[in-house]
Motif scaffolding. Structure first.
Motif, PDB file in Angstrom:
ATOM      1  N   LEU A  97       1.016  -1.085 -28.656  1.00 52.86           N
ATOM      2  CA  LEU A  97       2.032  -1.633 -28.932  1.00 52.86           C
ATOM      3  C   LEU A  97       3.223  -2.604 -29.576  1.00 52.86           C
ATOM      4  CD1 LEU A  97      -0.192  -5.169 -26.893  1.00 52.86           C
ATOM      5  CD2 LEU A  97       1.742  -3.572 -25.504  1.00 52.86           C
ATOM      6  N   THR A  98       3.603  -2.652 -30.067  1.00 51.34           N
ATOM      7  CA  THR A  98       4.645  -3.241 -31.176  1.00 51.34           C
ATOM      8  C   THR A  98       5.201  -4.637 -31.153  1.00 51.34           C
ATOM      9  OG1 THR A  98       6.035  -1.049 -31.019  1.00 51.34           O
ATOM     10  CG2 THR A  98       6.517  -2.795 -32.522  1.00 51.34           C
ATOM     11  N   ALA A  99       4.498  -4.761 -32.515  1.00 53.07           N
ATOM     12  CA  ALA A  99       5.258  -6.205 -32.877  1.00 53.07           C
ATOM     13  C   ALA A  99       6.192  -6.678 -33.725  1.00 53.07           C
ATOM     14  CB  ALA A  99       4.299  -6.938 -33.266  1.00 53.07           C
ATOM     15  N   THR A 100       7.184  -7.537 -33.079  1.00 48.27           N
ATOM     16  CA  THR A 100       8.690  -7.642 -33.801  1.00 48.27           C
ATOM     17  C   THR A 100       8.447  -9.445 -34.539  1.00 48.27           C
ATOM     18  OG1 THR A 100       9.621  -6.390 -31.854  1.00 48.27           O
ATOM     19  CG2 THR A 100      11.107  -8.445 -33.640  1.00 48.27           C
ATOM     20  N   GLU A 101       8.807  -9.050 -35.883  1.00 50.43           N
ATOM     21  CA  GLU A 101       8.325 -10.207 -36.578  1.00 50.43           C
ATOM     22  C   GLU A 101       9.826 -11.012 -36.063  1.00 50.43           C
ATOM     23  OE1 GLU A 101       5.985 -11.022 -38.658  1.00 50.43           O
ATOM     24  OE2 GLU A 101       4.646  -9.447 -38.110  1.00 50.43           O
ATOM     25  N   PRO A 102       9.005 -12.493 -36.615  1.00 50.62           N
ATOM     26  CA  PRO A 102      10.619 -13.045 -36.328  1.00 50.62           C
ATOM     27  C   PRO A 102      11.609 -13.203 -37.519  1.00 50.62           C
ATOM     28  CG  PRO A 102       8.937 -14.569 -36.856  1.00 50.62           C
ATOM     29  CD  PRO A 102       8.368 -12.992 -36.081  1.00 50.62           C
ATOM     30  N   ASP A 103      13.110 -13.403 -37.698  1.00 51.83           N
ATOM     31  CA  ASP A 103      13.756 -14.258 -38.832  1.00 51.83           C
ATOM     32  C   ASP A 103      12.908 -15.302 -39.803  1.00 51.83           C
ATOM     33  OD1 ASP A 103      14.655 -11.849 -38.958  1.00 51.83           O
ATOM     34  OD2 ASP A 103      16.339 -12.952 -37.258  1.00 51.83           O
ATOM     35  N   ALA A 104      12.186 -16.121 -38.805  1.00 49.88           N
ATOM     36  CA  ALA A 104      11.828 -17.437 -39.283  1.00 49.88           C
ATOM     37  C   ALA A 104      10.377 -17.693 -39.406  1.00 49.88           C
ATOM     38  CB  ALA A 104      12.547 -18.904 -38.731  1.00 49.88           C
ATOM     39  N   GLN A 105      10.118 -17.910 -40.366  1.00 45.35           N
ATOM     40  CA  GLN A 105       8.054 -17.916 -39.962  1.00 45.35           C
ATOM     41  C   GLN A 105       7.731 -19.105 -39.211  1.00 45.35           C
ATOM     42  OE1 GLN A 105       5.195 -16.911 -41.808  1.00 45.35           O
ATOM     43  NE2 GLN A 105       7.127 -15.104 -42.463  1.00 45.35           N
ATOM     44  N   PRO A 122       7.957 -17.204 -33.235  1.00 43.02           N
ATOM     45  CA  PRO A 122       6.773 -16.705 -33.001  1.00 43.02           C
ATOM     46  C   PRO A 122       7.108 -14.968 -32.895  1.00 43.02           C
ATOM     47  CG  PRO A 122       8.020 -17.735 -30.952  1.00 43.02           C
ATOM     48  CD  PRO A 122       8.407 -17.979 -32.250  1.00 43.02           C
ATOM     49  N   VAL A 123       6.305 -14.555 -33.333  1.00 46.35           N
ATOM     50  CA  VAL A 123       5.910 -12.519 -33.242  1.00 46.35           C
ATOM     51  C   VAL A 123       6.372 -12.666 -31.832  1.00 46.35           C
ATOM     52  CG1 VAL A 123       4.510 -10.955 -33.348  1.00 46.35           C
ATOM     53  CG2 VAL A 123       4.752 -12.658 -34.687  1.00 46.35           C
TER      54      VAL A 123
END
Length: 355
Positions: free
Chosen positions: A335-343, A346-347
């Motif tokens: 799996l790959t997680a995409t980090e969001p721009d805003a905290q 959600p991922v």
């Protein structure tokens, strides 16, 4: 032909089937299992173990969930061993959860035992002030938002964290292999992180027993979840701990819930297979819905009861357990997680594209 564990706690097993509390039992000469009620919790009770030391004192492994009913059951169980609460001179804790550690503050009002726990769990006892607790709750809330929770992300479970009385600390912070020092017994600590970062089992090769805490239970898989008190990848730790446990002598297992059994290697194999099946199911859920959140994965996979029937705390436990599996899949490159721009966003997760 499938291989199954051997149930040795027959009275415990029969009581479990009848949904009753089992009796106090003398498992070995000078070693008793004492059931302590957990109220309305589906597990119903925890098994506290009492060991009579050769110097006339008593040692306990865990203490039970804090309640008036539980306290009376612990006191009555200690009396059944021929001792008084004031005889308790040592208490070692398998891990920090409130059904194991919760009665320690009440016990300290009646006895003055040496307290021992693994340092990875003991360090969390230093959070005493409301401000420190608030910071932990805020961290938990932020984590739930990143996992995709939308129901105000209140992590109720962290409010159950038990602390020592002000000014009291752990007397001994145990490490893997440390002797426990109960006269007349050959107990040593075995570090088995996963269920918590500092979970300990206790082995006595002379008596032929292993106190497995929540690390190995005969029927259910323990919850292994991400949370502010855990290691970075608790399921990875747990899978390693299981493999290490498989190498221990095949002593009788004395778990914290349900009933005694033999067949450590068989039970380890069952749990390893269970988690591989779970990893496969989660991978399929992500493949079916790319850019999915951990919360939506949690709602789409199977549970022991319909997800919609879970309470808020249980649904968050399920989410954190799912997240722990997803971290293992990310480490394996699945799996790959995409980090969001805003905290506050959600991922999102996808199956890793082949090279």
């Amino acid at each position: 032909m499938s291989v199954t564990i051997e149930i040795t706690g027959h009275a415990q097993r029969e009581a479990w089937a009848r949904k009753e509390i089992p009796p106090v039992e003398e498992v070995r000469d000078g070693l008793w299992s004492i059931p302590v009620s957990m109220g309305q919790n589906p597990l119903r009770y925890i098994l506290v173990y009492a060991l009579a030391a050769s110097d006339g004192t008593l040692a306990l492994i865990d203490t039970g969930w804090d309640s008036d009913e539980g306290w009376q059951m612990l006191v009555d169980g200690i009396h059944a061993t021929g001792h008084d609460v004031s005889d308790v001179k040592k208490v070692v804790i398998t891990h920090l959860h409130p059904d194991h550690f919760g009665m320690v503050p009440r016990l300290l009002d009646h006895a003055d035992p040496i307290l021992g726990m693994h340092r990875n769990d003991a360090r969390h006892l230093r959070f005493h002030t409301d401000a420190e607790v608030g910071r932990q709750l805020a961290q938990g809330q932020a984590e739930l938002l990143r996992l995709g929770v939308t129901d105000n992300a209140v992590d109720i479970g962290l409010n159950q964290f038990t602390r020592l009385p002000k000014g009291r600390t752990m007397d001994v912070e145990l490490a893997d292999g440390d002797p426990i020092g109960v006269p007349g017994w050959d107990l040593r600590a075995v570090w088995t992180p996963g269920h918590t970062a500092g979970h300990l089992c206790f082995v006595d090769d002379t008596a032929g027993v292993i106190f497995t805490g929540d690390h190995l239970l005969p029927r259910i898989s323990p919850n292994v979840s991400t949370n502010p008190f855990q290691a970075e990848s608790p399921l990875a730790d747990y899978l390693i701990s299981l493999a290490n446990t498989e190498q221990l002598p095949d002593h009788e297992a004395l778990p914290s819930h349900e009933y005694r059994f033999r067949g450590l290697a068989t039970r380890v194999g069952d749990l390893l297979a269970h988690h591989e099946d779970r990893l496969d199911e989660i991978t399929a859920a992500v493949a079916a819905d790319p850019e999915i959140t951990a919360w939506d994965v949690t709602r789409s996979v199977t549970w022991s009861r319909p997800f919609a029937e879970l309470s808020v705390p249980l649904s968050h436990m399920a989410l954190r357990e799912t997240h722990a599996h997803m971290l293992v899949l990310a480490a394996r490159g699945v799996l790959t997680a995409t980090e969001p721009d805003a905290q506050t966003e959600p991922v999102r997760w996808s199956v890793t594209a082949p090279a």
